[in-house]
Scaffold this motif. Structure first.
Motif, PDB file in Angstrom:
ATOM      1  N   LYS A   8      63.354  25.929  25.112  1.00  0.00           N
ATOM      2  CA  LYS A   8      62.737  26.508  23.912  1.00  0.00           C
ATOM      3  C   LYS A   8      62.697  28.040  23.952  1.00  0.00           C
ATOM      4  O   LYS A   8      62.352  28.658  22.955  1.00  0.00           O
ATOM      5  CB  LYS A   8      61.279  26.023  23.776  1.00  0.00           C
ATOM      6  CG  LYS A   8      61.134  24.638  23.211  1.00  0.00           C
ATOM      7  CD  LYS A   8      59.653  24.277  23.053  1.00  0.00           C
ATOM      8  CE  LYS A   8      58.854  25.170  22.131  1.00  0.00           C
ATOM      9  NZ  LYS A   8      58.943  24.882  20.713  1.00  0.00           N
ATOM     10  N   ARG A  42      60.490  29.614  25.538  1.00  0.00           N
ATOM     11  CA  ARG A  42      59.073  29.782  25.221  1.00  0.00           C
ATOM     12  C   ARG A  42      58.417  30.681  26.250  1.00  0.00           C
ATOM     13  O   ARG A  42      58.652  30.515  27.453  1.00  0.00           O
ATOM     14  CB  ARG A  42      58.415  28.404  25.247  1.00  0.00           C
ATOM     15  CG  ARG A  42      56.917  28.382  24.960  1.00  0.00           C
ATOM     16  CD  ARG A  42      56.531  26.950  24.694  1.00  0.00           C
ATOM     17  NE  ARG A  42      55.150  26.662  24.556  1.00  0.00           N
ATOM     18  CZ  ARG A  42      54.637  26.091  23.452  1.00  0.00           C
ATOM     19  NH1 ARG A  42      55.410  25.838  22.418  1.00  0.00           N
ATOM     20  NH2 ARG A  42      53.376  25.771  23.407  1.00  0.00           N
ATOM     21  N   SER A  65      56.566  21.371  19.906  1.00  0.00           N
ATOM     22  CA  SER A  65      57.487  21.099  18.815  1.00  0.00           C
ATOM     23  C   SER A  65      58.914  21.390  19.299  1.00  0.00           C
ATOM     24  O   SER A  65      59.140  22.331  20.058  1.00  0.00           O
ATOM     25  CB  SER A  65      57.129  21.958  17.609  1.00  0.00           C
ATOM     26  OG  SER A  65      57.039  23.315  17.976  1.00  0.00           O
ATOM     27  N   ASN A  81      61.671  22.880  18.767  1.00  0.00           N
ATOM     28  CA  ASN A  81      62.400  23.966  18.117  1.00  0.00           C
ATOM     29  C   ASN A  81      62.402  25.154  19.058  1.00  0.00           C
ATOM     30  O   ASN A  81      61.519  25.268  19.899  1.00  0.00           O
ATOM     31  CB  ASN A  81      61.687  24.366  16.809  1.00  0.00           C
ATOM     32  CG  ASN A  81      60.213  24.644  17.047  1.00  0.00           C
ATOM     33  OD1 ASN A  81      59.391  23.737  17.037  1.00  0.00           O
ATOM     34  ND2 ASN A  81      59.878  25.912  17.311  1.00  0.00           N
ATOM     35  N   SER A  86      59.061  24.296  12.908  1.00  0.00           N
ATOM     36  CA  SER A  86      59.031  23.020  13.625  1.00  0.00           C
ATOM     37  C   SER A  86      59.938  21.993  12.933  1.00  0.00           C
ATOM     38  O   SER A  86      60.110  22.025  11.718  1.00  0.00           O
ATOM     39  CB  SER A  86      57.607  22.465  13.666  1.00  0.00           C
ATOM     40  OG  SER A  86      56.763  23.310  14.412  1.00  0.00           O
ATOM     41  N   HIS A  90      54.983  33.071  13.304  1.00  0.00           N
ATOM     42  CA  HIS A  90      55.265  31.826  13.990  1.00  0.00           C
ATOM     43  C   HIS A  90      55.739  30.878  12.908  1.00  0.00           C
ATOM     44  O   HIS A  90      55.561  31.153  11.733  1.00  0.00           O
ATOM     45  CB  HIS A  90      53.975  31.296  14.640  1.00  0.00           C
ATOM     46  CG  HIS A  90      54.228  30.478  15.880  1.00  0.00           C
ATOM     47  ND1 HIS A  90      54.306  31.035  17.125  1.00  0.00           N
ATOM     48  CD2 HIS A  90      54.438  29.155  16.053  1.00  0.00           C
ATOM     49  CE1 HIS A  90      54.530  30.077  18.019  1.00  0.00           C
ATOM     50  NE2 HIS A  90      54.612  28.917  17.385  1.00  0.00           N
ATOM     51  N   TYR A  91      56.324  29.787  13.268  1.00  0.00           N
ATOM     52  CA  TYR A  91      56.735  28.794  12.281  1.00  0.00           C
ATOM     53  C   TYR A  91      57.626  29.432  11.213  1.00  0.00           C
ATOM     54  O   TYR A  91      57.527  29.117  10.026  1.00  0.00           O
ATOM     55  CB  TYR A  91      55.507  28.149  11.601  1.00  0.00           C
ATOM     56  CG  TYR A  91      54.439  27.679  12.561  1.00  0.00           C
ATOM     57  CD1 TYR A  91      54.699  26.661  13.470  1.00  0.00           C
ATOM     58  CD2 TYR A  91      53.172  28.253  12.564  1.00  0.00           C
ATOM     59  CE1 TYR A  91      53.724  26.227  14.363  1.00  0.00           C
ATOM     60  CE2 TYR A  91      52.192  27.820  13.449  1.00  0.00           C
ATOM     61  CZ  TYR A  91      52.483  26.814  14.342  1.00  0.00           C
ATOM     62  OH  TYR A  91      51.524  26.394  15.214  1.00  0.00           O
TER      63      TYR A  91
HETATM   64 MG    MG Z   1      55.471  24.801  18.138  1.00  0.00          MG
END
Ligand code: MG
Ligand code: TXA
Length: 321
Positions: A50, A52, A137, A139, A145, A229-230
């Motif tokens: 991700k 992340r 999620s 993504n 997401s 975000h998103y």
């Molecule tokens: Mg997420």
């Protein structure tokens, strides 16, 4: 009746998870990227896939409250009440973590976020593996997401992630995150389960964390609270009633109906009137709009009252900031 596997790839998925590899699974909210939550190497693969940030903790998914209890140092009466009422369902509970949980999962923090997803394939996977699964999620970090298997397939290499297709997600936005380590309990992320729903079970007032006070530089109480975000690739601009004068020409509009001042060339994706249907459609519509490579995506800000609309506005605000 013999136990039917709920998905033909379930045995493969379980084998992969036992090997420390990744599986994308459907939930009622959005698709998750699963790995064995108790295997640090597997969890590291989720962060890598991700991209992340390591300080953004992962939600741990459980089959039921029995699977949750050993993962925390205390399982308060509030957790019990809420799990009985809302699990399986879109409510994530933040509690003090037990030493069983690897540091990586929580970004070294003292708490762990737990949720029991309301989807037969997710539950079958958790039961078959009989271990908790991390499930952010599915993504790339910061992006919209996924609410359909195709969204996940498009984002990851097939060797890296096995995708269990469970159809479109029913809710369409991520779970409500509720911290039970705060007094009073505090909602860190709005979702389909509202403050009112929670209050009426706990019989006490709860707080809602103000979203805009958290910036990327501050410590991350819940990075789902990050302002941006998103978000899709194209810039997202919110509007009320009519399009802003300064909007670029090459735009896609998400609205209940065409704003009066649209150009003939403007592409419009019609959004549902009901909050449930709007939430279920939102991320798919943002992706569809993004795929048309516009200069901007213009979204009519819904003005309707209601807690699900609040959660929707929260996601729109983040997508557009
Ligand atoms: Mg997420
Ligand atoms: O609906 C959902 O919750 C989906 C599905 C797949 O279950 N999962 C999801 O995970 O949205 P993710 O990682 O994309 O978002 C998890 C959110 C993040 O905002 C994260 O910062 C927050 O939960 N979170 C995780 N652990 C936390 C903790 N210990 N304390 C506070 N916030 C936490």
């Amino acid at each position: 009746m013999p136990d039917e596997p709920s998905h033909p790839l379930l045995p493969d998925a379980v084998r992969r998870l036992r090997e420390g590899r990744l599986v994308a699974f459907p939930t009622e909210t959005v698709y998750g990227l699963a790995a064995d939550a108790l295997n640090p190497d597997a969890v590291q693969r989720v962060f890598n896939a991700k991209q992340r940030p390591a300080n953004n903790p992962l939600i741990v998914h459980v089959a039921d409250a029995d699977m949750a209890r050993p993962l925390v140092t205390s399982w308060p009466a509030e957790a019990d009440l809420l799990a009985r009422r809302f699990w399986p369902g879109p409510l994530t509970l933040v509690l003090p973590r037990s030493p069983l949980i690897p540091d990586l999962v929580t970004g070294k923090g003292p708490t762990v976020a737990l949720r029991c997803p309301d989807h037969p394939i997710a539950l079958a996977l958790l039961r078959a593996l009989n271990r908790p699964l991390v499930g952010p999620s599915a993504n790339p970090s910061g992006f919209v997401s996924p609410t359909r298997a195709e969204h996940v397939v498009a984002a990851f290499a097939p060797d890296d992630v096995l995708v269990l297709d469970g159809g479109p997600c029913r809710v369409g936005i991520e779970s409500t995150v509720l911290s039970l380590v705060h007094t009073p309990p505090r909602i860190l992320r709005l979702g389909a389960i509202s403050a009112h729903d929670i209050q009426s079970i706990l019989n006490q007032p709860i707080d809602v964390a103000p979203p805009s006070t958290h910036t990327p530089d501050a410590p991350l109480p819940s990075p789902g609270l990050l302002q941006r975000h998103y978000a899709p690739r194209a810039r997202v601009i919110l509007f009320a009633t009519s399009l802003p004068q300064a909007a670029p020409d090459n735009i896609v509009v998400l609205a209940h109906r065409a704003p009066r001042n649209t150009l003939a060339s403007t592409r419009i994706l019609q959004m549902p009137r009901e909050a449930d249907a709007y939430a279920a459609r939102l991320y798919d519509a943002l992706r569809e709009a993004d795929d048309l490579a516009p200069d901007a995506i213009l979204v009519e800000r819904p003005e309707d009252e209601g807690s699900l609309w609040d959660a929707i506005r929260d996601r729109l605000a983040r997508a557009s900031s």
